[in-house]
Write an enzyme that holds these catalytic residues in place. Structure first.
Site, short mmCIF file in Angstrom:
data_model
loop_
_atom_site.label_atom_id
_atom_site.label_comp_id
_atom_site.label_asym_id
_atom_site.label_seq_id
_atom_site.Cartn_x
_atom_site.Cartn_y
_atom_site.Cartn_z
N ASP A 152 0.83 -1.21 0.00
CA ASP A 152 0.00 0.00 0.00
C ASP A 152 0.86 1.25 0.00
OD1 ASP A 152 -2.53 1.64 0.70
OD2 ASP A 152 -1.14 2.10 2.32
N GLY A 180 -4.08 2.61 -0.89
CA GLY A 180 -3.59 2.00 -2.12
C GLY A 180 -4.30 0.71 -2.43
N ASP A 181 -4.47 -0.13 -1.41
CA ASP A 181 -5.22 -1.37 -1.59
C ASP A 181 -6.70 -1.09 -1.82
OD1 ASP A 181 -3.55 -4.02 -0.77
OD2 ASP A 181 -2.78 -2.30 0.31
N LEU A 182 -7.25 -0.22 -1.00
CA LEU A 182 -8.69 0.00 -1.05
C LEU A 182 -9.13 0.64 -2.37
CD1 LEU A 182 -9.19 1.26 2.61
CD2 LEU A 182 -9.69 -1.01 1.70
N THR A 185 -9.08 -2.01 -4.91
CA THR A 185 -10.27 -2.85 -4.72
C THR A 185 -11.45 -2.31 -5.51
OG1 THR A 185 -9.68 -3.70 -2.52
CG2 THR A 185 -12.02 -3.55 -3.04
#
Length: 410
Positions: A152, A180-182, A185
């Site tokens: 992230d 970054g991940d979200l 997603t």
């Protein structure tokens, strides 16, 4: 698909869609969980010797000496569990048999990993031309940086967001959640649904390539055009907006509130609510453009607002003005969870984990009137649904499943 209750078509917009989730930790698992909440049958596939590392993340539900990760549970609810050794030829064969019956595959390995296993998109689409193959990675499947490892913070740094966050004249600060991940997603889910719609209409699947760095860059608001048009490089601005004022955090008697009454209409309404209607007619600050000027704002506007809020609590301010102007208490997460408004939106759901107790977690923010989501479900124990998945999706008989188990493939 067999009529086992766990494989029966789920209610929801994605009922009947089969998703193979090979991903780990957050961006991929959360994307697959969105699909599960919306009705898809999602199979979580893990390496029996190296399961999803997030199974070890806190907080933990506990029963005696046993633990179950609340982190894992929140992002893998409603999935079926299959432990499968993809290093073995038998395991690869099992995955190919599942792919033949699947609609979507989600993975978030470093680009090239699945190709080395002989299970990349080009290989799998020969088995199932309608397969939607969603690959979430740090830098994407193409480009000179594609093979670099990424987390992230990699995305926050490489995508520009980290440099913009924090306070002026201080080192920049990372966004406090794994944005970054979200963000990857959300773009992953959007891309998957778009590709799935195309596949259902034409029979043609495709690769959905989502990079964390790209996703972060797409969330930097006006920073890109500020640079390309005016040559301005975004920098930390604390709780202030870059040019809209007032639009920031203000202290009050028991904490802070956000106040965003920057338009002429909202400013006039604010002056009326706080008993100073004459301020709205002050020729130095009577227009939005005048109030945007930083020197004028700091000297004239901000002191007025501080005086309005002084001595009043968050609740009193919201009661007085919250229905009329953008004035919102800054709440901690405990207050958010316990807020009646959160319950009204069904944003806290409960899943029964038996001896481990009940897990309360965030619900599904997508509210569909005809096909509502179903987020209040438990996450799988590793490999617990192997028999159901292999019999019901791949069509294996008991003898073949037993042989795979004996060989350590599942």
């Amino acid at each position: 698909m067999a009529e086992h209750p766990l494989l029966a078509q789920q209610a929801g917009s994605l009922g009947g869609v089969v998703v193979l989730d090979l991903s780990r930790v957050l961006a991929g698992p959360y994307a697959a969980q969105f699909l599960a909440d919306l009705g898809a049958t999602v199979v979580k596939i893990e390496n029996p010797a190296d399961p999803d590392v997030s199974r070890g993340f806190p907080p933990y539900l506990r029963h005696g000496d046993e633990e179950f990760s609340g982190y894992y549970a929140q992002y893998n609810r409603g999935k079926l569990g299959l432990a499968l050794d993809l290093r073995s030829e038998e395991g690869k064969g099992v995955l190919r048999d599942l792919v033949a019956q699947a609609d979507v595959l989600v993975e978030n390995f470093r680009p090239g990993t699945m190709d080395k296993l002989g299970l990349g998109y080009d290989s799998l689409r020969e088995i199932n031309p309608r397969l939607v193959y969603t690959a979430i990675s740090g830098y994407g499947q193409t480009g000179s940086r594609s093979r670099r490892p990424a987390f992230d913070n990699t995305a926050q740094a490489a995508g520009g967001l980290w440099s913009m966050n924090g306070y002026p004249d201080q080192p920049p600060v990372r966004v406090g959640v794994t944005i970054g991940d979200l963000s990857a997603t959300l773009f992953g889910v959007i891309g998957t649904l778009a590709a799935l719609r195309h596949a259902e209409r034409t029979g043609e699947g495709q690769l959905v390539d989502v990079a964390q760095v790209d996703s972060i860059m797409a969330m930097t608001e006006t920073a890109v055009v500020d640079y390309t048009v005016d040559g301005k490089v975004a920098s930390p601005s604390g709780n202030e907006h870059a040019w809209v004022r007032p639009y920031e955090l203000f202290p009050c008697a028991d904490g802070q509130v956000f106040f965003g009454g920057y338009t002429d209409k909202l400013w006039r309404a604010s002056c009326e609510l706080f008993g100073t209607p004459e301020v709205a007619e002050d020729p130095e600050i009577d227009t939005m453009r005048k109030r945007f000027d930083r020197e004028t704002y700091e000297r004239r506007v901000k002191p007025i607002i501080l005086e309005w809020f002084a001595g009043r609590t968050r609740a009193e301010l919201e009661e007085l003005a919250g229905d009329v102007i953008p004035l919102t208490a800054v709440r901690d997460i405990g207050e958010v969870v316990d807020d009646p408004g959160t319950a009204e939106r069904e944003m806290i759901v409960e899943a029964d984990y038996g001896d481990f107790g009940t897990l309360r977690m965030f619900g599904q923010p997508i509210k569909l009137s005809a096909t509502p989501a179903n987020p209040a479900r438990v996450a799988n124990r590793m490999g617990e649904h192997a028999d159901v998945v292999l019999a019901g999706i791949a069509g294996y008989d008991e003898q073949r499943i037993a042989a795979l188990r004996e060989a350590g493939v599942i």
